[in-house]
Design a protein around this motif. Structure first.
Motif, PDB file in Angstrom:
ATOM      1  N   HIS A  25      37.672  67.566 -11.553  1.00  7.33           N
ATOM      2  CA  HIS A  25      37.233  67.117 -12.884  1.00  7.33           C
ATOM      3  C   HIS A  25      36.763  68.270 -13.763  1.00  7.33           C
TER       4      HIS A  25
ATOM      5  N   ILE B 119      28.993  63.246 -19.971  1.00  6.21           N
ATOM      6  CA  ILE B 119      29.637  63.949 -18.845  1.00  6.21           C
ATOM      7  C   ILE B 119      30.153  65.317 -19.306  1.00  6.21           C
TER       8      ILE B 119
ATOM      9  N   THR C 182      34.356  67.117  -7.832  1.00  5.33           N
ATOM     10  CA  THR C 182      33.923  67.308  -9.218  1.00  5.33           C
ATOM     11  C   THR C 182      34.260  68.725  -9.652  1.00  5.33           C
TER      12      THR C 182
ATOM     13  N   CYS D 244      30.071  58.401 -10.291  1.00  8.57           N
ATOM     14  CA  CYS D 244      29.720  57.347 -11.253  1.00  8.57           C
ATOM     15  C   CYS D 244      29.935  55.995 -10.564  1.00  8.57           C
TER      16      CYS D 244
ATOM     17  N   VAL E  14      35.383  61.876 -14.005  1.00  3.60           N
ATOM     18  CA  VAL E  14      34.296  61.778 -13.036  1.00  3.60           C
ATOM     19  C   VAL E  14      34.774  60.961 -11.832  1.00  3.60           C
TER      20      VAL E  14
ATOM     21  N   ARG F 198      26.210  68.772 -13.307  1.00  5.89           N
ATOM     22  CA  ARG F 198      27.387  67.945 -13.613  1.00  5.89           C
ATOM     23  C   ARG F 198      27.266  66.585 -12.905  1.00  5.89           C
TER      24      ARG F 198
END
Ligand SMILES: Nc1nc2c(ncn2[C@@H]2O[C@H](COP(=O)(O)OP(=O)(O)OP(=O)(O)O)[C@@H](O)[C@H]2O)c(=O)[nH]1
Ligand SMILES: [Mg+2]
Length: 456
Positions: free
Chosen positions: A309, A134, A305, A162, A188, A158
Motif C-alpha cells: 500500500h 490514510i 502495508t 482497517c 489499506v 501508517r
C-alpha cells in the motif's frame, strides 16, 4: 571448480555457480560462523525498538466500532463511569495511542476510531475523509524518509489495518459497503467484520458470511489474506486454520464486565434470556479476530502495508523510484493474481451453468418420453376398447343368428317329421334325385301337400 576461502580458523568451501535451471542447494558451513544468530539479533533489535501498529475501524454509524476497539486489547480505550453507558457517538476521527508491554515486548498501539457514515442524507464520497487520513499518514512517513537528517528509527504511524464493519442484515453486501471497500482496498489492508453478531442465529450468520465472500469476489475487492505460517506446530496450524475460516469475523462487543466464579473478568451482553460472552468462541469470532490481528499476523499486516500500500501510494504520487521496480512487480503480481482468480471464478460459473443446462435438458427429455409413453398407452387402451366393443357386437349378432338358425332348423325338423308321419301311411318315399317316378299314385296328392312340398 570449487575455490577455497580461509576465514580465520574456519574454512568455507565456495560452491561453483549453479548452472541455469539447477536447484540451489544450501551449503552447510563446516564450522560455526555465527549467522545462525541473526534471528536473535532481529529479535533483540525488535524488542529494543518495540513495535508500532495502527488499527482503524470503519463502517456505518452505531455498529459498535467504538465498543469493539475498547474490548480488543483488554484495556479500555474509552472509560465510562458506568460500563453500561453507551459510548458517545464518534463525531470525528479520533486516534488513541497506548503503550502496551507483554513479556518485555513493547507495542505502541494506535486505535483510530472514525465517525460512522449513513447518518447524512447524501452519502456520496463518505469515504473521502478516511482516504485523506490514510494518505496523510503515508505523506508523514514519506517526509520522515526523505529528510537528510533522518532518524535511525522512523516513527510508523501508517494505518496497518482497517476493520470494516458490515451491518448484520443477513442478506448480502449493500451497494454502499461495496463501494466503500472498493475505494479502500488498494490503500489499506481490509479485514471485514460482521457487527453485532448476537442479532443473528448461527445458520443465518454462516449463510451471510458465504454471501459476503461471494460479493467481495464478484466485485473484485481484495481483502487482506491471512497467509499460512510455515513450519508451525500442529496446534498452532489448526488454530490458525479455524481463525482463517471465520472470515468475515462475526463479532460481539460490549462494555459490560462481570466476574465469573473463578474471579475472571469477562465482557458480556446481558439479555432477559441469558448472556452473550464476547470472548466465547461459541458466541462470537472475537477471539479469532484478536488472534489473527495480534498473535499471528500483526507483522504481515505491517509488512503488507509497507511493501504494497505504501509503495503503491508513492508510485501513484510519482515519488521515489528506488523501489519502483519492486512496486511494479508487486502490482503486476497482484493484478495477475486477480485476473487468474477472475478467470477461475468465471470458469466455475460457466461450468455450473453448463451443468444446470444439461440437467434441465435431461429432465425435459425424461418428461417428454414419459408423456409419449402415456399418450401411447392411452391410444392402445382406446383401440383395445373399440376392439372389445366390436367383438361384443359381432358375438351378439352371431348368437342371434345361431339361435334363429336353431329355431328354423327345429321347425324344419318338426315339419319334416310331421310330413314323414303322413307319408308312411299315404305318401311314397321321395324319389332319389335323377329318377322320375313311374307311379301315378303320387299325382293324386291333394293341393295342400303340394304346397308343403314347395315350401321345403
Ligand atoms: N447487540 C449489540 N449491540 C452492540 C454491540 N456492540 C455495540 N453495541 C451497542 O451499539 C450501540 C452503538 O455502539 P458504538 O460502539 O457507539 O457504535 P459506533 O459504531 O462507534 O457508532 P458511531 O460512533 O456512531 O459510528 C451501543 O449501544 C452499544 O452498546 C454488539 O456486538 N451487539
Ligand atoms: Mg463510535
Amino acid at each position: 571448480m570449487a575455490s577455497k576461502l580461509t576465514l580465520n580458523s574456519l574454512s568455507v568451501t565456495a560452491k561453483p555457480k549453479a548452472a541455469k535451471g539447477d536447484a540451489m542447494i544450501p551449503k552447510k558451513s563446516d564450522g560455526h560462523v555465527g549467522f545462525a544468530d541473526l534471528p536473535n539479533q532481529l529479535y533483540r533489535r525488535s524488542v529494543r525498538n518495540g513495535f508500532e501498529f495502527t488499527l482503524m475501524v470503519v463502517g456505518e454509524s452505531g455498529l459498535g466500532k467504538s465498543t469493539l476497539i475498547n474490548s480488543l486489547f483488554l484495556s479500555d480505550v474509552y472509560t465510562t463511569a458506568n460500563y453500561d453507558d453507551r459510548i458517545k457517538q464518534t463525531l470525528q476521527i479520533e486516534a488513541s495511542t497506548m503503550d502496551l508491554e507483554e513479556n518485555g515486548v513493547r507495542l505502541k498501539l494506535t486505535l483510530i476510531d472514525t465517525p460512522g457514515f449513513g447518518d447524512a442524507i447524501d452519502n456520496t464520497n463518505c469515504w473521502q475523509p478516511i482516504i485523506d487520513f490514510i494518505q496523510k499518514r503515508f505523506d508523514e512517513y514519506i517526509q520522515q524518509e526523505s529528510r537528510i537528517d533522518r532518524e535511525y528509527h522512523i516513527v510508523d504511524t501508517r494505518v496497518h489495518c482497517c476493520l470494516y464493519f458490515i451491518p448484520p442484515t443477513g442478506h448480502s453486501l449493500r451497494p454502499i459497503d461495496i463501494e466503500y471497500m472498493k475505494q479502500l482496498y488498494d490503500k489499506v489492508n481490509i479485514v471485514p467484520i460482521i457487527a453485532k453478531a448476537d442479532t443473528m442465529t448461527e445458520d443465518e450468520c454462516k449463510g451471510f458470511k458465504r454471501r459476503i465472500l461471494k460479493d467481495l469476489r464478484d466485485n473484485k475487492i481484495r481483502i487482506f489474506e491471512f497467509q499460512e505460517v510455515a513450519g508451525e506446530d500442529e496446534d498452532y496450524a489448526a488454530q490458525h486454520k479455524s481463525s482463517k475460516e471465520s472470515i468475515p469475523f462475526a463479532v460481539v462487543g460490549s462494555n459490560t464486565k462481570i466476574q465469573l466464579n473463578g474471579g475472571k473478568e469477562v465482557r458480556v451482553r446481558k439479555y432477559p434470556w441469558g448472556m452473550v460472552e464476547v470472548e466465547n468462541n461459541d458466541h462470537s469470532d472475537f477471539i479469532h479476530l484478536r488472534n489473527v490481528l495480534i498473535r499471528t499476523h500483526m507483522f504481515d499486516l505491517i509488512y503488507n502495508t509497507n511493501i504494497l500500500h505504501y509503495e503503491n501510494y508513492r508510485y501513484r504520487k510519482g515519488g521515489s523510484s528506488v523501489s519502483q521496480e519492486g512496486t511494479n512487480y508487486k502490482m503486476r503480481l497482484a493484478k495477475e493474481e486477480e485476473e487468474v482468480k477472475h478467470r477461475l471464478d468465471t470458469m466455475e460459473a460457466r461450468m455450473s451453468e453448463v451443468y444446470d443446462t444439461q440437467i434441465k435438458e435431461k429432465i425435459k427429455k425424461y418428461k417428454d418420453s414419459e408423456m409419449d409413453i402415456k399418450r401411447r398407452h392411452e391410444h392402445l387402451a382406446k383401440s383395445n376398447d373399440q376392439l372389445r366393443r366390436e367383438y361384443e357386437e359381432k358375438k351378439k349378432k352371431f348368437e342371434k343368428e345361431k339361435s334363429d338358425f336353431i329355431h328354423v332348423s327345429k321347425k324344419i325338423e318338426e315339419a319334416q317329421l310331421s310330413a314323414k308321419g303322413h307319408s308312411t301311411s299315404s305318401l311314397p318315399r321321395s324319389p332319389k334325385p335323377g329318377f322320375r317316378s313311374c307311379s301315378h299314385k303320387n299325382d293324386k296328392t291333394d293341393g295342400k301337400e303340394k304346397k308343403k312340398k314347395k315350401l321345403w
